[in-house]
Scaffold this motif. Structure first.
Motif, short mmCIF file in Angstrom:
data_model
loop_
_atom_site.label_atom_id
_atom_site.label_comp_id
_atom_site.label_asym_id
_atom_site.label_seq_id
_atom_site.Cartn_x
_atom_site.Cartn_y
_atom_site.Cartn_z
N SER A 12 0.82 -1.22 0.00
CA SER A 12 0.00 0.00 0.00
C SER A 12 0.85 1.27 0.00
N LEU A 13 0.50 2.14 -0.91
CA LEU A 13 1.20 3.42 -1.08
C LEU A 13 1.23 4.21 0.22
N TRP A 49 -15.29 2.83 5.96
CA TRP A 49 -15.11 2.52 4.53
C TRP A 49 -13.73 1.89 4.34
N ILE A 52 -6.85 2.11 3.87
CA ILE A 52 -5.68 1.92 4.74
C ILE A 52 -4.64 2.98 4.40
N PRO A 53 -3.72 3.32 5.32
CA PRO A 53 -3.54 2.70 6.62
C PRO A 53 -4.47 3.31 7.67
N GLN A 64 -7.24 7.76 10.85
CA GLN A 64 -7.07 7.47 9.43
C GLN A 64 -6.75 8.78 8.74
N ASP A 65 -5.94 8.64 7.74
CA ASP A 65 -5.34 9.68 6.92
C ASP A 65 -3.93 9.89 7.44
N ARG A 144 -9.86 -8.22 -4.32
CA ARG A 144 -9.57 -6.94 -3.67
C ARG A 144 -8.96 -5.95 -4.68
N MET A 147 -10.86 -3.31 -7.42
CA MET A 147 -11.26 -1.93 -7.11
C MET A 147 -10.14 -0.95 -7.51
N PHE A 148 -8.91 -1.31 -7.14
CA PHE A 148 -7.79 -0.42 -7.45
C PHE A 148 -7.54 -0.36 -8.95
N PHE A 151 -9.47 2.16 -10.65
CA PHE A 151 -9.08 3.58 -10.54
C PHE A 151 -8.23 4.02 -11.74
N PHE A 308 -10.11 15.60 -2.51
CA PHE A 308 -9.05 15.44 -1.52
C PHE A 308 -7.80 16.26 -1.89
N ARG A 312 -5.65 18.62 0.62
CA ARG A 312 -4.20 18.64 0.85
C ARG A 312 -3.64 20.04 0.56
N1 LIG Z 1 -5.51 10.32 2.09
C1 LIG Z 1 -5.41 8.98 2.57
C2 LIG Z 1 -5.31 8.03 1.41
C3 LIG Z 1 -5.33 6.59 1.78
C4 LIG Z 1 -5.49 5.71 0.56
O1 LIG Z 1 -5.87 6.16 -0.54
N2 LIG Z 1 -5.20 4.43 0.76
C5 LIG Z 1 -5.39 3.46 -0.30
C6 LIG Z 1 -4.41 2.32 -0.16
S1 LIG Z 1 -2.74 2.88 -0.30
C7 LIG Z 1 -6.78 2.90 -0.15
O2 LIG Z 1 -7.06 2.15 0.75
N3 LIG Z 1 -7.66 3.34 -1.01
C8 LIG Z 1 -9.02 2.93 -1.02
C9 LIG Z 1 -9.85 3.96 -1.70
O3 LIG Z 1 -9.30 5.02 -2.05
O4 LIG Z 1 -11.05 3.72 -1.91
C10 LIG Z 1 -4.21 8.88 3.50
O5 LIG Z 1 -3.30 9.71 3.38
O6 LIG Z 1 -4.22 8.01 4.38
#
Ligand SMILES: N[C@@H](CCC(=O)N[C@@H](CS)C(=O)NCC(=O)O)C(=O)O
Length: 363
Positions: A12-13, A49, A52-53, A64-65, A144, A147-148, A151, A308, A312
């Motif tokens: 995860s990024l 929802w 992560i993380p 979260q965030d 899983r 979904m990604f 995007f 978002f 930021r």
């Molecule tokens: N702005 C959030 C972004 C978190 C995020 O986008 N996480 C990804 C995984 S690296 C995720 O779970 N995304 C699901 C989604 O965007 O629906 C943060 O900084 O924590």
């Protein structure tokens, strides 16, 4: 005292961004790969929802965030700070935070899904169900990962734009590499917010995914070594560049951010204002307002206008608003140099805030 708990994934990024930061801070934490049970009982039950993380504090609070995770740890362990001392540096740091989180996600997603698709399905499965068979892991990861994968087109990644995305990423690697010839981290001898922001896209996707990592190590070994230092939490208490100076070697990266991302941020601002016309007080803000034209590496396409990104950017605009006149004169000169003049009058018609782990109009 129990430790902090970080629920996330190696793939995860944003988990990588948080992990590098927590290690550098010396925070005592344990990391837990999100499996179906944690997803249900922690993430969905508490955050509401699937994202992560997620961090749990020793008191049991759920954060979260990644910016909120960083801010919470900064508040309890302020030294050394993740934020540079100088006001223009802090402004630039937040601009790079926005660029890294919300724009470098484009090459991160492109290389992952167009060079590593089969591998990443298996990897998601290995992380979620380490004891399952390889076939089961692949199927679980695919479920899983869909979904990604979905995007990817929303981020404007397609046959037409891919050569431009790759040209821009390769140019970014060369620019960051040249900066790292002179400095260990973005603002000097220790990492700061912008390093952990860059770590998000550059670690899990662009370094760790095998085909992407091969590209980074070949084209920019300096950047690969920085990624290794940053994810390991190295850099300790080294000093940051003083005198509110912005290293010259950051200017090409800032110009790239302004040229590629700022037009999309401006379009997002217009669409936000339009959406506001019929929005109720304190309403939840949609994740995207619509789409905007973007150009990178000479190729154009359409990308979603993510709310978002404005959130930021709001942190950078706050730094700008807090400047006294002399500091603002220096910030404005920098904005003119990097093609960011439009930020001088960039103003959100209403503040944004996170409530209940979602973006809302501020009350
Ligand atoms: N702005 C959030 C972004 C978190 C995020 O986008 N996480 C990804 C995984 S690296 C995720 O779970 N995304 C699901 C989604 O965007 O629906 C943060 O900084 O924590």
């Amino acid at each position: 005292m129990t430790d902090y708990k970080l629920y996330g994934s190696q793939a995860s990024l944003f988990t990588g961004k948080a992990r590098g930061f927590l290690r550098w801070k010396g925070t005592r934490f344990t990391e837990h790969a999100v499996n179906e049970q944690i997803m249900r009982e922690i993430v969905l039950a508490k955050v509401g929802w699937p994202v992560i993380p997620v961090m749990q504090t020793p008191d049991g609070d759920i954060i979260q965030d990644t910016a909120d995770i960083i801010n919470a740890i900064e508040a309890s362990h302020p030294e050394p700070s993740v934020h540079p001392d100088g006001p223009v540096q802090r402004f630039v740091s937040q601009l790079l935070h926005t660029y890294a989180d919300q724009w470098l996600v484009v090459p991160a997603m492109h290389y992952r899904w167009n060079y590593n698709e089969d591998w990443i399905y298996g990897e998601f499965g290995r992380s979620m169900a380490p004891d399952a068979t390889a076939g089961e892991q692949y199927e679980l990861g695919k479920k899983r990962g869909q979904m990604f994968r979905g995007f990817v087109p929303m981020l404007g990644i397609n046959e037409e734009t891919i050569p431009g995305i790759e040209a821009s990423y390769e140019a970014f690697l060369a620019e960051f590499s040249a900066h790292l010839d002179a400095h260990d981290f973005v603002f000097g001898a220790r990492p700061s917010l912008a390093d952990f922001a860059f770590l998000g896209p550059l670690y899990a996707h662009l370094y760790r995914d095998p085909a992407s990592g091969e590209i980074m190590k070949r084209l920019a070994p300096n950047v690969a070594r920085w990624t290794e230092r940053a994810i390991a939490g190295e850099g300790g208490k080294g000093t940051l560049i003083g005198g509110d100076q912005i290293p010259q070697t950051l200017l090409p990266i800032l110009r790239r951010a302004m040229a590629e991302h700022l037009p999309v941020l401006l379009a997002s601002l217009d669409q936000f204002a339009e959406w506001l016309e019929t929005a109720e007080t304190g309403a939840e803000v949609p994740r995207a307002f619509g789409q905007a034209e973007f150009t990178q590496g000479g190729r154009s396409g359409k990308i979603i206008t993510a709310s978002f990104s404005l959130f930021r950017l709001q942190a950078a605009l706050d730094e700008y608003a807090d400047m006294d006149e002399a500091v603002r004169t220096r910030a404005d000169a920098l904005l003119d140099t990097i093609g960011g003049g439009a930020l001088k009058s960039f103003s959100l018609p209403q503040r944004l805030e996170r409530r209940n782990y979602k973006l809302h109009l501020a009350l």
